[in-house]
Design a protein around this motif. Structure first.
Motif, PDB file in Angstrom:
ATOM      1  N   ARG A   1      86.526  66.911  53.274  1.00 32.13           N
ATOM      2  CA  ARG A   1      85.578  67.736  54.031  1.00 32.13           C
ATOM      3  C   ARG A   1      84.288  67.964  53.250  1.00 32.13           C
TER       4      ARG A   1
ATOM      5  N   ARG B   1      80.921  66.513  54.905  1.00 34.97           N
ATOM      6  CA  ARG B   1      79.963  67.541  55.321  1.00 34.97           C
ATOM      7  C   ARG B   1      78.808  67.693  54.332  1.00 34.97           C
TER       8      ARG B   1
ATOM      9  N   THR C   1      90.314  73.800  52.858  1.00 33.20           N
ATOM     10  CA  THR C   1      89.256  73.159  53.616  1.00 33.20           C
ATOM     11  C   THR C   1      87.945  73.886  53.388  1.00 33.20           C
TER      12      THR C   1
ATOM     13  N   VAL D   1      83.966  74.535  55.335  1.00 30.26           N
ATOM     14  CA  VAL D   1      83.230  74.476  56.590  1.00 30.26           C
ATOM     15  C   VAL D   1      81.802  74.935  56.331  1.00 30.26           C
TER      16      VAL D   1
ATOM     17  N   GLU E   1      79.108  74.724  61.924  1.00 30.66           N
ATOM     18  CA  GLU E   1      80.314  74.361  62.651  1.00 30.66           C
ATOM     19  C   GLU E   1      80.931  75.575  63.350  1.00 30.66           C
TER      20      GLU E   1
ATOM     21  N   ARG F   1      83.259  78.548  64.145  1.00 27.46           N
ATOM     22  CA  ARG F   1      83.728  79.521  63.159  1.00 27.46           C
ATOM     23  C   ARG F   1      84.954  80.268  63.652  1.00 27.46           C
TER      24      ARG F   1
END
Length: 133
Positions: free
Chosen positions: A63, A67, A114, A116, A120, A122
Motif C-alpha cells: 500500500r 499509494r 495498512t 491510507v 481515499e 475513510r
C-alpha cells in the motif's frame, strides 16, 4: 566468561574460545546465571527491544508503494510513539492518523497492517482505539 557486545564484531577464534569455555555448562539457564542475568531479564530486554521496532506487513508495504507514501524518519518515529501510546491505553488494533495519512496497526505486534491517504474512503473497522498525532 566473556559477554559479547552486539555492536562489536568478534573473530571466529574469540567466539570459539568462549563456546569452549561454556561447554562445561549443560543448560542455557546455567549459562545465564553465570552471566548474572536471569532468563526473565533477558526475555524482558528482548521484548522491550522488539517493542521499539515498528514493522510493516507485506500488505502495508504494498500500500505504501502503490499509494506513493514515503515516510520520513521523523514520521516513522511519531508513528512508533503513537503505537506506544496506544499500547499504554490497552488498545489492540489501532487507527493512527498522522499528516493526512491513516494507518491500521496491530499494537501487540507493533505491525502496521495498512496505510491510507486522505484522498481515499475513510471507513475503518475492527479497531478498538485511535491515536491522532
Amino acid at each position: 566468561m566473556t559477554q559479547f557486545d552486539v555492536k562489536q564484531r568478534y573473530s571466529i577464534e574469540q567466539m570459539q574460545g568462549t563456546l569452549t569455555n561454556n561447554r562445561k555448562t549443560s543448560t542455557t539457564a546455567a549459562v545465564l546465571r553465570q552471566q548474572g542475568r536471569s532468563f526473565e531479564e533477558i526475555l524482558e530486554q528482548t521484548r522491550a527491544g522488539a517493542a521499539e521496532e515498528l514493522k510493516f506487513s507485506k500488505h502495508a508495504n504494498e500500500r505504501l508503494i502503490s499509494r506513493n507514501i514515503d515516510l520520513s524518519t521523523e514520521q516513522k518515529e511519531r508513528l512508533c510513539q503513537a503505537v506506544k501510546s496506544a499500547e499504554a491505553k490497552g488498545i489492540k488494533e489501532s487507527l493512527v492518523m498522522m499528516d493526512n495519512l491513516a494507518f491500521i496497526v496491530n499494537v501487540k505486534n507493533s505491525t502496521v497492517i495498512t496505510a491510507v491517504t486522505g484522498e481515499e474512503e475513510r471507513i475503518f473497522s475492527n479497531i478498538d482505539g485511535a491515536v491522532i498525532v
